[in-house]
Design a protein around this motif. Sequence first.
Motif, PDB file in Angstrom:
ATOM      1  N   SER A  81       0.783  -1.116   0.152  1.00 23.97           N
ATOM      2  CA  SER A  81       0.026  -0.056   0.167  1.00 23.97           C
ATOM      3  C   SER A  81       1.007   1.126  -0.166  1.00 23.97           C
ATOM      4  O   SER A  81       1.724   1.447   0.871  1.00 23.97           O
ATOM      5  N   ALA A  82       0.583   2.062  -1.171  1.00 21.33           N
ATOM      6  CA  ALA A  82       1.736   3.125  -0.923  1.00 21.33           C
ATOM      7  C   ALA A  82       0.875   4.492  -0.731  1.00 21.33           C
ATOM      8  O   ALA A  82       0.488   5.178  -1.813  1.00 21.33           O
ATOM      9  N   GLY A  83       0.945   4.891   0.325  1.00 23.08           N
ATOM     10  CA  GLY A  83       0.271   6.003   0.838  1.00 23.08           C
ATOM     11  C   GLY A  83      -1.065   6.118   0.385  1.00 23.08           C
ATOM     12  O   GLY A  83      -1.623   7.257   0.561  1.00 23.08           O
ATOM     13  N   ALA A  84      -1.863   5.109   0.186  1.00 19.61           N
ATOM     14  CA  ALA A  84      -3.310   5.380  -0.067  1.00 19.61           C
ATOM     15  C   ALA A  84      -3.701   3.973   0.767  1.00 19.61           C
ATOM     16  O   ALA A  84      -3.301   2.995   0.595  1.00 19.61           O
ATOM     17  N   GLN A  85      -5.100   4.200   1.141  1.00 25.08           N
ATOM     18  CA  GLN A  85      -5.533   3.170   1.826  1.00 25.08           C
ATOM     19  C   GLN A  85      -6.231   2.104   0.809  1.00 25.08           C
ATOM     20  O   GLN A  85      -6.518   2.620  -0.134  1.00 25.08           O
ATOM     21  N   GLN A  86      -6.393   0.935   1.307  1.00 23.02           N
ATOM     22  CA  GLN A  86      -6.892  -0.150   0.583  1.00 23.02           C
ATOM     23  C   GLN A  86      -6.291  -0.310  -0.785  1.00 23.02           C
ATOM     24  O   GLN A  86      -6.659  -0.482  -1.854  1.00 23.02           O
ATOM     25  N   ALA A  87      -5.046  -0.088  -0.817  1.00 22.60           N
ATOM     26  CA  ALA A  87      -4.268  -0.017  -1.913  1.00 22.60           C
ATOM     27  C   ALA A  87      -3.522  -1.595  -2.065  1.00 22.60           C
ATOM     28  O   ALA A  87      -2.346  -1.777  -1.970  1.00 22.60           O
ATOM     29  N   GLN A  88      -4.544  -2.294  -2.369  1.00 24.12           N
ATOM     30  CA  GLN A  88      -3.798  -3.699  -2.274  1.00 24.12           C
ATOM     31  C   GLN A  88      -3.537  -4.378  -3.521  1.00 24.12           C
ATOM     32  O   GLN A  88      -2.781  -5.372  -3.357  1.00 24.12           O
ATOM     33  N   ALA A  89      -3.763  -3.581  -4.481  1.00 22.83           N
ATOM     34  CA  ALA A  89      -3.256  -4.168  -5.837  1.00 22.83           C
ATOM     35  C   ALA A  89      -2.474  -3.070  -6.790  1.00 22.83           C
ATOM     36  O   ALA A  89      -2.862  -2.612  -7.568  1.00 22.83           O
TER      37      ALA A  89
ATOM     38  N   LEU B 198      -3.135  -4.719   8.614  1.00 31.17           N
ATOM     39  CA  LEU B 198      -1.580  -4.431   8.301  1.00 31.17           C
ATOM     40  C   LEU B 198      -1.210  -3.500   7.155  1.00 31.17           C
ATOM     41  O   LEU B 198      -1.863  -3.834   6.202  1.00 31.17           O
ATOM     42  N   PRO B 199      -0.562  -2.464   7.112  1.00 30.27           N
ATOM     43  CA  PRO B 199      -0.468  -1.566   6.088  1.00 30.27           C
ATOM     44  C   PRO B 199       0.282  -2.075   4.875  1.00 30.27           C
ATOM     45  O   PRO B 199       0.249  -1.513   3.920  1.00 30.27           O
ATOM     46  N   ASP B 200       1.275  -2.824   5.170  1.00 32.71           N
ATOM     47  CA  ASP B 200       2.219  -3.158   4.100  1.00 32.71           C
ATOM     48  C   ASP B 200       2.973  -4.595   4.371  1.00 32.71           C
ATOM     49  O   ASP B 200       2.643  -5.060   5.475  1.00 32.71           O
ATOM     50  N   GLU B 201       3.938  -4.822   3.399  1.00 30.04           N
ATOM     51  CA  GLU B 201       4.401  -6.285   3.605  1.00 30.04           C
ATOM     52  C   GLU B 201       5.305  -6.415   4.880  1.00 30.04           C
ATOM     53  O   GLU B 201       5.690  -7.334   5.377  1.00 30.04           O
TER      54      GLU B 201
ATOM     55  N   LEU C   6      -1.304  13.075   5.968  1.00 31.26           N
ATOM     56  CA  LEU C   6      -2.103  12.200   5.259  1.00 31.26           C
ATOM     57  C   LEU C   6      -1.451  10.862   4.370  1.00 31.26           C
ATOM     58  O   LEU C   6      -2.265   9.965   4.114  1.00 31.26           O
ATOM     59  N   ASP C   7      -0.102  11.160   4.241  1.00 32.73           N
ATOM     60  CA  ASP C   7       0.366  10.075   3.715  1.00 32.73           C
ATOM     61  C   ASP C   7       1.045   8.934   4.686  1.00 32.73           C
ATOM     62  O   ASP C   7       1.529   7.906   4.306  1.00 32.73           O
ATOM     63  N   GLN C   8       0.803   9.082   5.798  1.00 31.71           N
ATOM     64  CA  GLN C   8       1.194   8.274   7.012  1.00 31.71           C
ATOM     65  C   GLN C   8      -0.047   7.199   7.184  1.00 31.71           C
ATOM     66  O   GLN C   8      -1.034   7.712   7.833  1.00 31.71           O
ATOM     67  N   ILE C   9       0.114   6.083   6.660  1.00 35.34           N
ATOM     68  CA  ILE C   9      -1.174   5.156   6.719  1.00 35.34           C
ATOM     69  C   ILE C   9      -0.640   4.053   7.918  1.00 35.34           C
ATOM     70  O   ILE C   9       0.270   3.026   7.436  1.00 35.34           O
ATOM     71  N   ALA C  10      -0.840   3.959   9.128  1.00 39.63           N
ATOM     72  CA  ALA C  10      -0.369   2.937  10.086  1.00 39.63           C
ATOM     73  C   ALA C  10      -1.141   1.938  10.187  1.00 39.63           C
ATOM     74  O   ALA C  10      -0.576   0.811  10.526  1.00 39.63           O
ATOM     75  N   ALA C  11      -2.284   1.935  10.004  1.00 41.96           N
ATOM     76  CA  ALA C  11      -3.230   0.692   9.974  1.00 41.96           C
ATOM     77  C   ALA C  11      -4.428   0.948   9.065  1.00 41.96           C
ATOM     78  O   ALA C  11      -5.082   1.990   9.122  1.00 41.96           O
ATOM     79  N   LEU C  12      -4.921  -0.084   8.421  1.00 38.91           N
ATOM     80  CA  LEU C  12      -5.970  -0.111   7.647  1.00 38.91           C
ATOM     81  C   LEU C  12      -7.421  -0.372   8.295  1.00 38.91           C
ATOM     82  O   LEU C  12      -7.355  -1.053   9.554  1.00 38.91           O
ATOM     83  N   PRO C  13      -8.372   0.053   7.648  1.00 36.19           N
ATOM     84  CA  PRO C  13      -9.604  -0.470   8.211  1.00 36.19           C
ATOM     85  C   PRO C  13      -9.665  -1.894   7.884  1.00 36.19           C
ATOM     86  O   PRO C  13      -8.997  -2.480   7.300  1.00 36.19           O
TER      87      PRO C  13
END
Length: 596
Positions: free
Chosen positions: A18-26, A402-405, A529-536
């Motif tokens: 996820s690169a700075g955006a939420q729900q960026a799974q793909a 979890l926000p990223d790998e 806003l670009d800090q995504i610590a945890a996703l919904p």
Amino acid sequence: MKRCGWILTASLLLLPLSAGAQQAQAPDPAPATQPAAVQPAVVQPSAQPAAVQPVSATPGIALAPQPAARVPVSVDQVVDQIIEREHALINFLKNRTPLVEPYLQNLAPDGKLGAAPKEDHYFLGRLDMAETIDRRDYLMKQTSFQKNLMGGVTKLFRIQYQPMGFSWMVFADRQNFDRSHYDFHYAHREFLGEVRCLVFDVQPKKGAGKGMFEGRIWVDDQDYNIIRLNGTYVPRPKNAFFFHMDSWRLNLVPGYWLPAYIYSEEGDFSYGSHDKLAFKAQSRIWGYDLAKNTREDELTQLKVDAVKDESPVAQDASPLEAQRQWQQQAEDNVVERLQEAGLVAPAGEVDKILQTVINNIEITNNIDLPRPVRARVMLTSPLETFSVGNTIVISRGLIDTLPDEASLAAILSHELAHIVLGHNLGSKYAFNDRMLFSDESTYQNLGFRHNPEEETAADAKAIELLKNSPYAQKLGSGGLYLKQLSARSSVLAALLTPHLGNGLTDSKGEVTRLAALMTSGPNLDDSKLDQIAALPLGGRIKLDPWGDHVEMVKAAPVAITSVRDKMPFEVTPFFPRLTRLGTGATLDAAAQNSTK
Ligand SMILES: [Zn+2]
């Protein structure tokens, strides 16, 4: 074990999921010539003809006749068909006892965050779709939420699902869904995902009764099955509370759309509002196709052929080999039992992603275990992991948030550390009699908690493993995740309560897992806003409620435009992309899995 080749791909792993955006799974699939070691499960459309196939080969499923193309019909004929199909669904599901998992967050106004969770409630049970609604409860101690949600009384407020509990949110009206009780008004046509729908507004007739559905239904324009319900129940009784719900169904068996997700919400924080109750809740339903031997009075028989003889030459096992086979047997027993109970997904694509991350930690640390480490997904929301033998189990809710790998790697490294350190739990389950318990008592009969000394040792080992891994430069994201968890832990006690394994916090909400990661790295800062610590919740894992398969969500990144968009660990409405059975990539994947 041969692992050459994986090391070459390790650098690709530094790509965030996820690169700075939420729900960026793909992220766009990398045009690499080799498969990237870790990518979200990109599901290719099947090359096979899109014939309608049952997802499951379970015998005994009545296949609905496939309709011919519809000729134009009157609204009255359509309504008759809608009513008929709804009753057919009620009949189809009447002997099934899927799992239902409502998770509710009570809300309080927050100047910065809008409505923010102030406490949460979790429930996991079985939904009996038969005439008498009788749920069984996995969590015997947690009855308060059951009372809240299922029609009981609490000091603060009363919520009712009248008269038959949760199944009222599953069907429009399981008793009186007909023309003599309801008026149907055609509204318009609309697409839900790939499915063209007719939309009807439904209102109870005057004097039709209490607790009647009022709202909107979407029906597919071929068979006229209801595929989405949105509304509430009227009339609203004094001193009681019917909340609003949005209920979605998925076409996973021919001819039927199965209730899968329900979002409910209540509360108004606008100026002058007097609402005292505000909450949002996600309810997931799965396990429709679980074996039917789930009654409390029945014991599930286990197969005892779980251990394959893979030795090259026929020979007796040495004492150490015997010990390892014994542990393997326990591991296989437990995983199989949890899958039968609908608590662990069948092996699939998500496991491979998890295993690849684990592999990357192993190779860079020169770990070579006699048996490969495997990974499986627990289907529930509470954030927890455990390991049994060489299998690491991680919950869906934890993967979701979890926000990223790199943060995923951090979480997995802790369980890997237990395995490397030989903290093997669960070998007592190699005795099959210990696996003979009802599904409902799974949580009472299985448990994989380590003692505090082993936890501390595993954390220290995990940090060491991470520092040698491809994730060494990205440990900040795991630390940030734990900081966000720490900031929210006091209001998310239910989400943080593990049921089989170890959670991330202690009973007071203090982060205990890998706490060392929190001492360095960036500070938690909502305003960035670009800090995504945890996703919904629900951000990553998609669950097939018929066969319990999981896959990664494919959602395009959505830009975060305010701090209120972040919603770490929160529930959100559902908006699944609907497809007809046999036409969507999702179902091709599910069908492929089911044939493995
Ligand atoms: Zn642990």
